[in-house]
Motif scaffolding. Structure first.
Motif, PDB file in Angstrom:
ATOM      1  N   ILE A   1     -42.513 -80.055   5.465  1.00  0.00           N
ATOM      2  CA  ILE A   1     -42.249 -79.289   4.263  1.00  0.00           C
ATOM      3  C   ILE A   1     -42.360 -77.802   4.589  1.00  0.00           C
ATOM      4  O   ILE A   1     -43.145 -77.402   5.455  1.00  0.00           O
ATOM      5  CB  ILE A   1     -43.233 -79.686   3.137  1.00  0.00           C
ATOM      6  N   GLY A   2     -41.558 -76.998   3.928  1.00  0.00           N
ATOM      7  CA  GLY A   2     -41.608 -75.561   4.156  1.00  0.00           C
ATOM      8  C   GLY A   2     -41.061 -74.812   2.970  1.00  0.00           C
ATOM      9  O   GLY A   2     -40.651 -75.404   1.965  1.00  0.00           O
ATOM     10  N   LEU A   3     -41.052 -73.500   3.096  1.00  0.00           N
ATOM     11  CA  LEU A   3     -40.558 -72.641   2.027  1.00  0.00           C
ATOM     12  C   LEU A   3     -39.371 -71.822   2.503  1.00  0.00           C
ATOM     13  O   LEU A   3     -39.363 -71.297   3.622  1.00  0.00           O
ATOM     14  CB  LEU A   3     -41.654 -71.689   1.541  1.00  0.00           C
ATOM     15  N   GLY A   4     -38.370 -71.722   1.624  1.00  0.00           N
ATOM     16  CA  GLY A   4     -37.241 -70.839   1.832  1.00  0.00           C
ATOM     17  C   GLY A   4     -37.095 -69.925   0.638  1.00  0.00           C
ATOM     18  O   GLY A   4     -37.954 -69.869  -0.247  1.00  0.00           O
ATOM     19  N   THR A   5     -35.995 -69.201   0.598  1.00  0.00           N
ATOM     20  CA  THR A   5     -35.652 -68.385  -0.564  1.00  0.00           C
ATOM     21  C   THR A   5     -34.185 -68.607  -0.880  1.00  0.00           C
ATOM     22  O   THR A   5     -33.423 -69.086  -0.040  1.00  0.00           O
ATOM     23  CB  THR A   5     -35.897 -66.883  -0.317  1.00  0.00           C
ATOM     24  N   ASP A   6     -33.787 -68.237  -2.098  1.00  0.00           N
ATOM     25  CA  ASP A   6     -32.426 -68.532  -2.542  1.00  0.00           C
ATOM     26  C   ASP A   6     -31.966 -67.458  -3.525  1.00  0.00           C
ATOM     27  O   ASP A   6     -32.594 -67.231  -4.553  1.00  0.00           O
ATOM     28  CB  ASP A   6     -32.414 -69.903  -3.227  1.00  0.00           C
ATOM     29  N   ILE A   7     -30.845 -66.795  -3.184  1.00  0.00           N
ATOM     30  CA  ILE A   7     -30.227 -65.843  -4.108  1.00  0.00           C
ATOM     31  C   ILE A   7     -28.771 -66.207  -4.387  1.00  0.00           C
ATOM     32  O   ILE A   7     -28.136 -65.645  -5.271  1.00  0.00           O
ATOM     33  CB  ILE A   7     -30.324 -64.391  -3.578  1.00  0.00           C
ATOM     34  N   GLY A   8     -28.246 -67.176  -3.633  1.00  0.00           N
ATOM     35  CA  GLY A   8     -26.869 -67.584  -3.864  1.00  0.00           C
ATOM     36  C   GLY A   8     -26.570 -68.992  -3.362  1.00  0.00           C
ATOM     37  O   GLY A   8     -25.651 -69.651  -3.840  1.00  0.00           O
TER      38      GLY A   8
ATOM     39  N   GLY B   1     -58.645 -77.764   0.493  1.00  0.00           N
ATOM     40  CA  GLY B   1     -57.773 -77.725  -0.674  1.00  0.00           C
ATOM     41  C   GLY B   1     -56.738 -78.828  -0.576  1.00  0.00           C
ATOM     42  O   GLY B   1     -56.771 -79.653   0.351  1.00  0.00           O
ATOM     43  N   PRO B   2     -55.778 -78.858  -1.492  1.00  0.00           N
ATOM     44  CA  PRO B   2     -54.797 -79.960  -1.537  1.00  0.00           C
ATOM     45  C   PRO B   2     -53.865 -80.038  -0.332  1.00  0.00           C
ATOM     46  O   PRO B   2     -53.250 -81.071  -0.097  1.00  0.00           O
ATOM     47  CB  PRO B   2     -54.023 -79.688  -2.824  1.00  0.00           C
ATOM     48  N   LEU B   3     -53.763 -78.955   0.440  1.00  0.00           N
ATOM     49  CA  LEU B   3     -52.892 -78.964   1.622  1.00  0.00           C
ATOM     50  C   LEU B   3     -53.718 -78.967   2.912  1.00  0.00           C
ATOM     51  O   LEU B   3     -53.199 -78.608   3.977  1.00  0.00           O
ATOM     52  CB  LEU B   3     -51.957 -77.745   1.596  1.00  0.00           C
ATOM     53  N   HIS B   4     -54.962 -79.382   2.830  1.00  0.00           N
ATOM     54  CA  HIS B   4     -55.879 -79.327   3.972  1.00  0.00           C
ATOM     55  C   HIS B   4     -55.252 -79.921   5.239  1.00  0.00           C
ATOM     56  O   HIS B   4     -54.912 -81.104   5.293  1.00  0.00           O
ATOM     57  CB  HIS B   4     -57.162 -80.098   3.646  1.00  0.00           C
ATOM     58  N   GLY B   5     -55.069 -79.062   6.256  1.00  0.00           N
ATOM     59  CA  GLY B   5     -54.589 -79.508   7.552  1.00  0.00           C
ATOM     60  C   GLY B   5     -53.106 -79.793   7.649  1.00  0.00           C
ATOM     61  O   GLY B   5     -52.622 -80.206   8.705  1.00  0.00           O
TER      62      GLY B   5
ATOM     63  N   THR C   1     -49.251 -77.306  -6.180  1.00  0.00           N
ATOM     64  CA  THR C   1     -50.315 -76.624  -5.442  1.00  0.00           C
ATOM     65  C   THR C   1     -50.264 -75.119  -5.664  1.00  0.00           C
ATOM     66  O   THR C   1     -51.290 -74.481  -5.945  1.00  0.00           O
ATOM     67  CB  THR C   1     -50.200 -76.937  -3.940  1.00  0.00           C
ATOM     68  N   LEU C   2     -49.078 -74.547  -5.548  1.00  0.00           N
ATOM     69  CA  LEU C   2     -48.949 -73.098  -5.700  1.00  0.00           C
ATOM     70  C   LEU C   2     -49.249 -72.655  -7.125  1.00  0.00           C
ATOM     71  O   LEU C   2     -49.915 -71.642  -7.349  1.00  0.00           O
ATOM     72  CB  LEU C   2     -47.548 -72.655  -5.275  1.00  0.00           C
ATOM     73  N   LEU C   3     -48.783 -73.412  -8.096  1.00  0.00           N
ATOM     74  CA  LEU C   3     -49.010 -73.021  -9.489  1.00  0.00           C
ATOM     75  C   LEU C   3     -50.458 -73.250  -9.931  1.00  0.00           C
ATOM     76  O   LEU C   3     -50.944 -72.573 -10.841  1.00  0.00           O
ATOM     77  CB  LEU C   3     -48.051 -73.771 -10.407  1.00  0.00           C
TER      78      LEU C   3
ATOM     79  N   MET D   1     -51.952 -67.812  -0.461  1.00  0.00           N
ATOM     80  CA  MET D   1     -52.171 -68.973  -1.319  1.00  0.00           C
ATOM     81  C   MET D   1     -52.133 -70.270  -0.515  1.00  0.00           C
ATOM     82  O   MET D   1     -52.955 -71.172  -0.722  1.00  0.00           O
ATOM     83  CB  MET D   1     -51.108 -68.997  -2.418  1.00  0.00           C
ATOM     84  N   LEU D   2     -51.187 -70.372   0.405  1.00  0.00           N
ATOM     85  CA  LEU D   2     -51.076 -71.575   1.234  1.00  0.00           C
ATOM     86  C   LEU D   2     -52.323 -71.767   2.093  1.00  0.00           C
ATOM     87  O   LEU D   2     -52.865 -72.868   2.202  1.00  0.00           O
ATOM     88  CB  LEU D   2     -49.840 -71.482   2.121  1.00  0.00           C
ATOM     89  N   ILE D   3     -52.774 -70.677   2.702  1.00  0.00           N
ATOM     90  CA  ILE D   3     -53.952 -70.760   3.561  1.00  0.00           C
ATOM     91  C   ILE D   3     -55.184 -71.141   2.742  1.00  0.00           C
ATOM     92  O   ILE D   3     -55.993 -71.984   3.153  1.00  0.00           O
ATOM     93  CB  ILE D   3     -54.157 -69.427   4.302  1.00  0.00           C
ATOM     94  N   LYS D   4     -55.326 -70.556   1.571  1.00  0.00           N
ATOM     95  CA  LYS D   4     -56.449 -70.894   0.701  1.00  0.00           C
ATOM     96  C   LYS D   4     -56.407 -72.370   0.293  1.00  0.00           C
ATOM     97  O   LYS D   4     -57.451 -72.999   0.070  1.00  0.00           O
ATOM     98  CB  LYS D   4     -56.437 -70.003  -0.541  1.00  0.00           C
ATOM     99  N   SER D   5     -55.200 -72.941   0.214  1.00  0.00           N
ATOM    100  CA  SER D   5     -55.048 -74.352  -0.145  1.00  0.00           C
ATOM    101  C   SER D   5     -55.263 -75.287   1.043  1.00  0.00           C
ATOM    102  O   SER D   5     -55.175 -76.500   0.895  1.00  0.00           O
ATOM    103  CB  SER D   5     -53.649 -74.591  -0.729  1.00  0.00           C
ATOM    104  N   GLY D   6     -55.515 -74.710   2.221  1.00  0.00           N
ATOM    105  CA  GLY D   6     -55.801 -75.518   3.395  1.00  0.00           C
ATOM    106  C   GLY D   6     -54.649 -75.706   4.356  1.00  0.00           C
ATOM    107  O   GLY D   6     -54.786 -76.414   5.359  1.00  0.00           O
TER     108      GLY D   6
END
Length: 555
Positions: free
Chosen positions: A224-231, A122-126, A288-290, A165-170
């Motif tokens: 690159i990575g993912l975080g979250t944000d509430i404030g 997928g688009p994030l392969h490896g 990629t996620l969308l 989703m990330l794993i499916k994208s590689g």
């Protein structure tokens, strides 16, 4: 004598340390912050030329392409980032889960696949991806900084939708990163991993709550990575560590299966977003996620694919008629430090030099948004946080106790009718802010509304431990549910000539005075400085297009 919570925390730290490959560990004693305040340069002296090439010379987007065309194998790329993450953790204390073995196994499978089928998964392969310690991964723990949540590895059934989703994208997930206890602080500290430091100035905070994620990426232990944000939780750490960070509007990316605090509270919702070195990499993650249509599996996600046409239009106007920006230098509550104000002035000058219009931004008071957000965060009087701490009998770390007290009952609780009124107050603020934004069409030379607003991310480049108090500059975007992105501008330089008129600021409150007087050029030397770009709701495409234009303007 150690209590049970201390022993459990110590055992987890020892486990993390034992999973770091011995051949990659730093020689004792590890350099301290006085001898090595900026940790970002040290890895180069410990890596091979090939590892430096892999981890330093490509954007995530470029690296994904080189993995797809087999310039690099997934195994060598994963190994390079695991090596760098090992060094990073020893210097800035950023990891909560070390997943190197499973990551290398996954990388080997990807190498076998591409060798057999001559195409990427997928688009994030490896591509190695790191995740804040809220994302549930099969086989790993998800503590969210609570000792009492350790010892419960996730299963295939509990794994977060976005991880699947990330794993499916590689993608290859090689690490999870540290957070403050319960996520509820703008410094990253807990009783398990401890304090996470700023990669560029190890006397300062990495920010919070995605502080471990931002510090790891700043050290290039991940691109690159993912975080979250509430404030503030994506933007503040990204800013403190010289990175781009995107806070989308709620409903844009899936939150299904992501661990959280205050679950069920939806006056102001936490959102998932990416952190990276380049805005093009933020876009890579979003696209990629969308592209996998997450709304088909998470009913809270809006059925809104990535809209390239929005970006094309921004690019066209940026190069022809020009864009229009609002600028807010301070919110009337806490005056930013001189380097922040200098950065905004630099941006405004560059924009005008490039033919863009900048107008003063005078919206409804941001103080109201800060009040709304703090009331949301403390609506239960801190009951959930203290109840979860009680699972292990651990005390709150100072950064959490600052808001929630050291014992249950430190704060009043909000009744259901008061909670409803708070929801209505938020809606009223949103309506008034939207009306103001629309009114800017009458103040711009083009007759169009402002495209985006330039404002501080925080009043300071970072904070010293225990001094993280104010998240008003970021929190307003959460109350409005607007899109926002951080854009790095430079570094604090103790040799700079900080203007006399800024030194003469007359504080409007005790908090304003404390934060203003905390600035010392020597203490903050080398810390990254960033600005925040605020768009309207669901304007992620537009903001990332503008951020990529900013990259060009700031060269």
């Amino acid at each position: 004598m150690a209590t049970d919570w201390q022993r459990v925390g110590q055992q987890k730290r020892e486990t993390i340390n034992s999973l770091l490959p011995p051949q990659w560990k730093l020689a004792e004693p590890v350099p301290d912050a006085d001898s090595l305040p900026n940790a970002t340069k040290l890895p180069r002296s410990l890596l091979t030329e090939r590892e430096i090439e892999i981890t330093e010379t490509h954007t995530a987007q470029q690296l994904a392409q080189k993995l797809a065309d087999r310039t690099y194998t997934a195994t060598e790329v994963t190994r390079a980032f695991c090596h760098r993450a090992t060094i990073a953790h020893q210097l800035v204390n950023c990891l909560s889960e070390v997943l190197f073995d499973s990551a290398l196994k996954r990388a080997g499978e990807l190498d076998s696949y591409i060798a057999t089928y001559r195409k990427p998964v997928g688009p994030l392969h490896g591509l190695p991806i790191s995740l804040k310690d809220q994302f549930r991964i099969e086989g790993a723990e998800t503590s969210v900084g609570y000792v009492g949540w350790l010892g419960k590895p996730e299963t295939a059934e509990t794994e977060s939708e976005i991880v699947r989703m990330l794993i499916k994208s590689g993608a290859v997930v090689h690490a999870k990163t540290n957070v403050p206890t319960g996520l509820m602080a703008i410094e990253t500290n807990n009783n398990i991993v401890g304090y996470t430091w700023n990669a560029f100035n190890r006397h300062l905070s990495s920010g919070g709550s995605s502080g471990g994620e931002a510090s790891l990426i700043a050290m290039k232990g991940s691109l690159i990575g993912l975080g979250t944000d509430i404030g503030a939780s994506i933007r503040l750490p990204a800013s403190a560590n010289g990175l781009y960070g995107l806070k989308p509007s709620s409903g844009r990316l899936p939150y299904k299966g992501v661990a959280n605090t205050m679950e069920g509270q939806n006056i102001v919702e936490s959102v998932v977003g990416p952190i990276a070195h380049r805005p093009s990499d933020l876009q890579l993650m979003m696209e990629t996620l969308l592209s996998s249509k997450p709304w088909e599996r998470d009913p809270c996600v809006l059925p809104l694919p990535w809209r390239e046409i929005e970006q094309v239009e921004i690019g066209r106007r940026a190069r022809t008629s020009g864009l229009c920006f609002g600028v807010m230098r301070w919110d009337g509550m806490v005056m930013p430090h001189p380097p922040i104000l200098q950065a905004i002035d630099k941006i405004v000058t560059r924009l005008r030099e490039n033919g863009h219009e900048v107008v003063e931004w005078m919206p409804p008071s941001h103080a109201e948004a800060f009040e709304i957000l703090f009331q949301v965060f403390t609506a239960d009087g801190g009951a959930e946080i203290h109840k979860t701490l009680a699972l292990s009998n651990e005390p709150p770390v100072p950064q959490v106790a600052m808001s929630y007290g050291t014992e249950p009952g430190s704060l009043p609780t909000t009744s259901i009718t008061e909670y409803w009124a708070l929801q209505l107050r938020k809606r009223s603020f949103q309506e008034r802010y939207a009306s103001y934004w629309q009114s800017t069409a009458s103040t711009t030379s083009s007759g169009r509304v402002v495209d985006a607003v330039i404002m501080p991310v925080a009043p300071s480049a970072s904070v010293k431990p225990g001094q993280g108090r104010y998240f008003g500059y970021t929190g307003v975007a959460n109350v409005l549910d607007y899109s926002a992105v951080t854009i790095p501008v430079g570094m604090v330089n103790k040799e700079s000539d900080f203007s006399v008129e800024w030194r003469g600021h007359v504080p409007v409150s005790d908090m304003d005075r404390e934060i203003w007087e905390s600035f010392d050029p020597g203490d903050f030397h080398g810390a990254p400085v960033a600005i925040q770009l605020l768009g309207r709701r669901l304007e992620e495409e537009k903001l990332l297009a503008i951020a990529q234009e900013f990259e060009r303007w700031l060269l």
